[in-house]
Design a protein around this motif. Structure first.
Motif, PDB file in Angstrom:
ATOM      1  N   PRO A  37       0.894  -1.132  -0.075  1.00 41.52           N
ATOM      2  CA  PRO A  37       0.079   0.152  -0.055  1.00 41.52           C
ATOM      3  C   PRO A  37       0.848   1.312   0.043  1.00 41.52           C
ATOM      4  O   PRO A  37       1.951   1.340   0.570  1.00 41.52           O
ATOM      5  CB  PRO A  37      -0.632  -0.154   1.281  1.00 41.52           C
ATOM      6  CG  PRO A  37       0.029  -0.965   2.210  1.00 41.52           C
ATOM      7  CD  PRO A  37       0.830  -2.032   1.322  1.00 41.52           C
ATOM      8  N   GLN A  38       0.301   2.496  -0.580  1.00 41.85           N
ATOM      9  CA  GLN A  38       1.035   3.573  -0.684  1.00 41.85           C
ATOM     10  C   GLN A  38       1.407   4.223   0.771  1.00 41.85           C
ATOM     11  O   GLN A  38       0.131   4.120   1.658  1.00 41.85           O
ATOM     12  CB  GLN A  38       0.331   4.496  -1.647  1.00 41.85           C
ATOM     13  CG  GLN A  38       0.602   4.197  -3.011  1.00 41.85           C
ATOM     14  CD  GLN A  38       0.375   5.092  -4.179  1.00 41.85           C
ATOM     15  OE1 GLN A  38      -1.086   5.466  -4.112  1.00 41.85           O
ATOM     16  NE2 GLN A  38       0.961   5.601  -5.030  1.00 41.85           N
ATOM     17  N   TYR A  58      -5.070  11.547   4.468  1.00 42.88           N
ATOM     18  CA  TYR A  58      -4.324  10.765   3.884  1.00 42.88           C
ATOM     19  C   TYR A  58      -3.710   9.711   4.745  1.00 42.88           C
ATOM     20  O   TYR A  58      -3.406   8.577   4.430  1.00 42.88           O
ATOM     21  CB  TYR A  58      -3.044  11.658   2.967  1.00 42.88           C
ATOM     22  CG  TYR A  58      -3.749  12.665   1.957  1.00 42.88           C
ATOM     23  CD1 TYR A  58      -4.287  11.650   0.836  1.00 42.88           C
ATOM     24  CD2 TYR A  58      -4.035  13.773   2.120  1.00 42.88           C
ATOM     25  CE1 TYR A  58      -4.524  12.438  -0.323  1.00 42.88           C
ATOM     26  CE2 TYR A  58      -4.638  14.482   1.113  1.00 42.88           C
ATOM     27  CZ  TYR A  58      -4.942  13.932  -0.343  1.00 42.88           C
ATOM     28  OH  TYR A  58      -5.479  14.725  -1.163  1.00 42.88           O
ATOM     29  N   GLU A  59      -3.284  10.341   5.935  1.00 44.04           N
ATOM     30  CA  GLU A  59      -2.613   9.410   6.868  1.00 44.04           C
ATOM     31  C   GLU A  59      -3.508   8.287   7.373  1.00 44.04           C
ATOM     32  O   GLU A  59      -3.313   7.010   7.546  1.00 44.04           O
ATOM     33  CB  GLU A  59      -2.208   9.865   8.120  1.00 44.04           C
ATOM     34  CG  GLU A  59      -1.052  10.940   7.633  1.00 44.04           C
ATOM     35  CD  GLU A  59      -0.363  11.867   8.978  1.00 44.04           C
ATOM     36  OE1 GLU A  59      -1.381  12.101   9.873  1.00 44.04           O
ATOM     37  OE2 GLU A  59       0.689  12.168   8.735  1.00 44.04           O
ATOM     38  N   GLU A  78      -5.464   2.643   6.910  1.00 44.50           N
ATOM     39  CA  GLU A  78      -6.524   1.707   6.441  1.00 44.50           C
ATOM     40  C   GLU A  78      -5.981   0.719   5.605  1.00 44.50           C
ATOM     41  O   GLU A  78      -6.049  -0.769   5.738  1.00 44.50           O
ATOM     42  CB  GLU A  78      -7.645   2.084   5.955  1.00 44.50           C
ATOM     43  CG  GLU A  78      -8.615   3.142   7.250  1.00 44.50           C
ATOM     44  CD  GLU A  78      -9.428   4.105   6.516  1.00 44.50           C
ATOM     45  OE1 GLU A  78      -9.755   3.911   5.154  1.00 44.50           O
ATOM     46  OE2 GLU A  78     -10.002   4.574   7.295  1.00 44.50           O
ATOM     47  N   GLN A  79      -5.058   1.231   4.555  1.00 47.34           N
ATOM     48  CA  GLN A  79      -4.765   0.229   3.556  1.00 47.34           C
ATOM     49  C   GLN A  79      -3.696  -0.558   3.799  1.00 47.34           C
ATOM     50  O   GLN A  79      -3.508  -1.908   3.653  1.00 47.34           O
ATOM     51  CB  GLN A  79      -4.227   1.174   2.270  1.00 47.34           C
ATOM     52  CG  GLN A  79      -5.237   1.944   1.595  1.00 47.34           C
ATOM     53  CD  GLN A  79      -4.414   2.585   0.218  1.00 47.34           C
ATOM     54  OE1 GLN A  79      -3.602   2.748   0.127  1.00 47.34           O
ATOM     55  NE2 GLN A  79      -5.502   3.109  -0.347  1.00 47.34           N
ATOM     56  N   ALA A 126      -5.263  -3.157   6.223  1.00 48.94           N
ATOM     57  CA  ALA A 126      -5.981  -4.350   5.134  1.00 48.94           C
ATOM     58  C   ALA A 126      -4.702  -5.180   4.522  1.00 48.94           C
ATOM     59  O   ALA A 126      -4.950  -6.577   4.487  1.00 48.94           O
ATOM     60  CB  ALA A 126      -6.765  -3.725   4.187  1.00 48.94           C
ATOM     61  N   TYR A 127      -3.666  -4.639   4.347  1.00 51.93           N
ATOM     62  CA  TYR A 127      -2.474  -5.598   3.757  1.00 51.93           C
ATOM     63  C   TYR A 127      -1.812  -6.610   4.551  1.00 51.93           C
ATOM     64  O   TYR A 127      -1.691  -7.551   4.039  1.00 51.93           O
ATOM     65  CB  TYR A 127      -1.474  -4.337   3.219  1.00 51.93           C
ATOM     66  CG  TYR A 127      -0.296  -5.065   2.731  1.00 51.93           C
ATOM     67  CD1 TYR A 127      -0.205  -5.510   1.198  1.00 51.93           C
ATOM     68  CD2 TYR A 127       0.925  -4.773   3.258  1.00 51.93           C
ATOM     69  CE1 TYR A 127       1.051  -6.162   0.845  1.00 51.93           C
ATOM     70  CE2 TYR A 127       2.177  -5.271   2.706  1.00 51.93           C
ATOM     71  CZ  TYR A 127       2.236  -5.837   1.784  1.00 51.93           C
ATOM     72  OH  TYR A 127       3.316  -6.380   0.988  1.00 51.93           O
ATOM     73  N   ASP A 128      -1.581  -5.892   5.786  1.00 50.74           N
ATOM     74  CA  ASP A 128      -1.094  -6.800   6.988  1.00 50.74           C
ATOM     75  C   ASP A 128      -1.868  -7.896   7.087  1.00 50.74           C
ATOM     76  O   ASP A 128      -1.384  -9.084   7.367  1.00 50.74           O
ATOM     77  CB  ASP A 128      -0.771  -5.967   8.206  1.00 50.74           C
ATOM     78  CG  ASP A 128       0.669  -5.020   7.891  1.00 50.74           C
ATOM     79  OD1 ASP A 128       1.038  -5.164   6.785  1.00 50.74           O
ATOM     80  OD2 ASP A 128       0.740  -4.102   8.567  1.00 50.74           O
TER      81      ASP A 128
END
Length: 342
Positions: A150-151, A196-197, A202-203, A206-208
């Motif tokens: 994620p970015q 943005y933070e 959140e991304q 979700a990735y982890d």
């Protein structure tokens, strides 16, 4: 004049050298003397001047030749051999032979050196070709979208503001946009930064969570296995020296999770006697550069880049490394290529 005494074709020194070369020439055997006189006749008989055919026919004819016809050639060959041996027995002959051998050794050494250089160039060329092919094969391995990192908050913000920055600068040059973007992000109000933070967190969560699931772990393993299989097709010793972009760091560490959540990373646990120290794992970043890297959420990428031997050997400063990271959208290997001129 010098030329008259040393360079004239008929000067005594040159004539003597020429004579020495002639006398050092090994004497011809009776057979080769005879063949020199009869080669054209044999070629005419055969209707062919092919060397192997002429040599075969000449050998047959020499064996069948009478002693009377053979004797003149044997006599001449013996005279040449006696003269050759006599010359070699003199001091002049010994010196000439020594010089000839030394010249031959030097010529052979030069030839061997050139051959070695040619072999090394060919090997280096083949290695580079092999390495490029290996990298292309690894890059061609498809990665599931769910496995892509994620970015960070900064890159999410930059994605929304890149066009505005390009318009402000009047240039779309990556390094210029990255530099201006970094400055604007550091000056951004907390209220504008917070969405943005939050989205980045959140991304990342979700990735982890996905990577921790059975499905995510299986897909990550399959991806890494596919990359390894692609690398294994090639024999280059250096093919596995470097990681490929950020893909090798897909599994998140507790420290990175804490960092993404805005918390301090837990201190490293004590490890065995053979383990590396934390100072070795985390290169020292100057305070001002560290502050900038924290503002861009690129501390881990900068540490990764600083720890690479080839980047350290380039003599680039931590600030230059951070600028290269900005211009490379946070991709470590891409930044390394910029810094090392690859």
């Amino acid at each position: 004049f010098w030329c008259e005494s040393n360079c004239h074709p008929s000067s005594p020194s040159l004539l003597m050298a020429a004579a020495n070369v002639a006398e050092l020439k090994k004497p011809t055997s009776a057979y080769w003397l005879w063949l020199g006189d009869n080669r054209e006749r044999i070629a005419t008989m055969l209707g062919s001047g092919k060397g192997s055919e002429v040599a075969k026919k000449a050998g047959e004819m020499w064996k069948a030749i009478s002693d009377a016809d053979r004797k003149p050639y044997e006599t001449k060959a013996k005279e040449q051999k006696d003269a050759y041996d006599k010359f070699l027995a003199t001091e002049e002959g010994k010196k000439a032979l020594g010089d000839k051998k030394a010249a031959r050794v030097e010529a052979n050494a030069e030839k061997a050196k050139k051959e070695e250089e040619r072999t090394e160039k060919l090997a280096a060329k083949e290695e580079m070709k092999n390495e490029r092919a290996c990298k292309a094969a690894v890059k061609a391995v498809e990665k599931d979208d769910a496995l892509k990192k994620p970015q960070t908050a900064y890159w999410l913000w930059l994605g929304d503001n890149r066009e505005r920055i390009v318009t402000m600068l009047g240039s779309g040059k990556g390094s210029d946009v990255a530099k201006k973007g970094g400055e604007m992000w550091k000056a951004l109000a907390d209220a504008e930064r917070q969405p943005y933070e939050r989205k980045a967190k959140e991304q990342k969560d979700a990735y982890d969570e996905y990577l921790a699931s059975d499905e995510g772990a299986a897909k990550l393993k399959a991806f890494k296995d596919a990359k390894k299989a692609a690398k294994d097709q090639f024999k280059s010793k250096d093919a596995d020296k470097e990681d490929d972009d950020e893909d090798d760091d897909d599994a998140p560490s507790p420290g990175k999770r804490a960092k993404s959540a805005g918390l301090s990373a837990a201190p490293p646990s004590k490890r065995g006697r053979g383990a590396k120290s934390s100072a070795q794992e985390q290169p020292l970043i100057p305070a001002d550069v560290l502050k900038n890297a924290e503002g861009l959420n690129m501390v881990e990428q900068l540490r990764n880049l600083m720890a690479r031997a080839d980047v350290a050997a380039s003599g680039k400063s931590p600030q230059e490394m951070l600028v290269a990271l900005q211009a490379s959208s946070g991709l470590v290997n891409k930044a390394k290529a910029k810094l090392c001129g690859a």
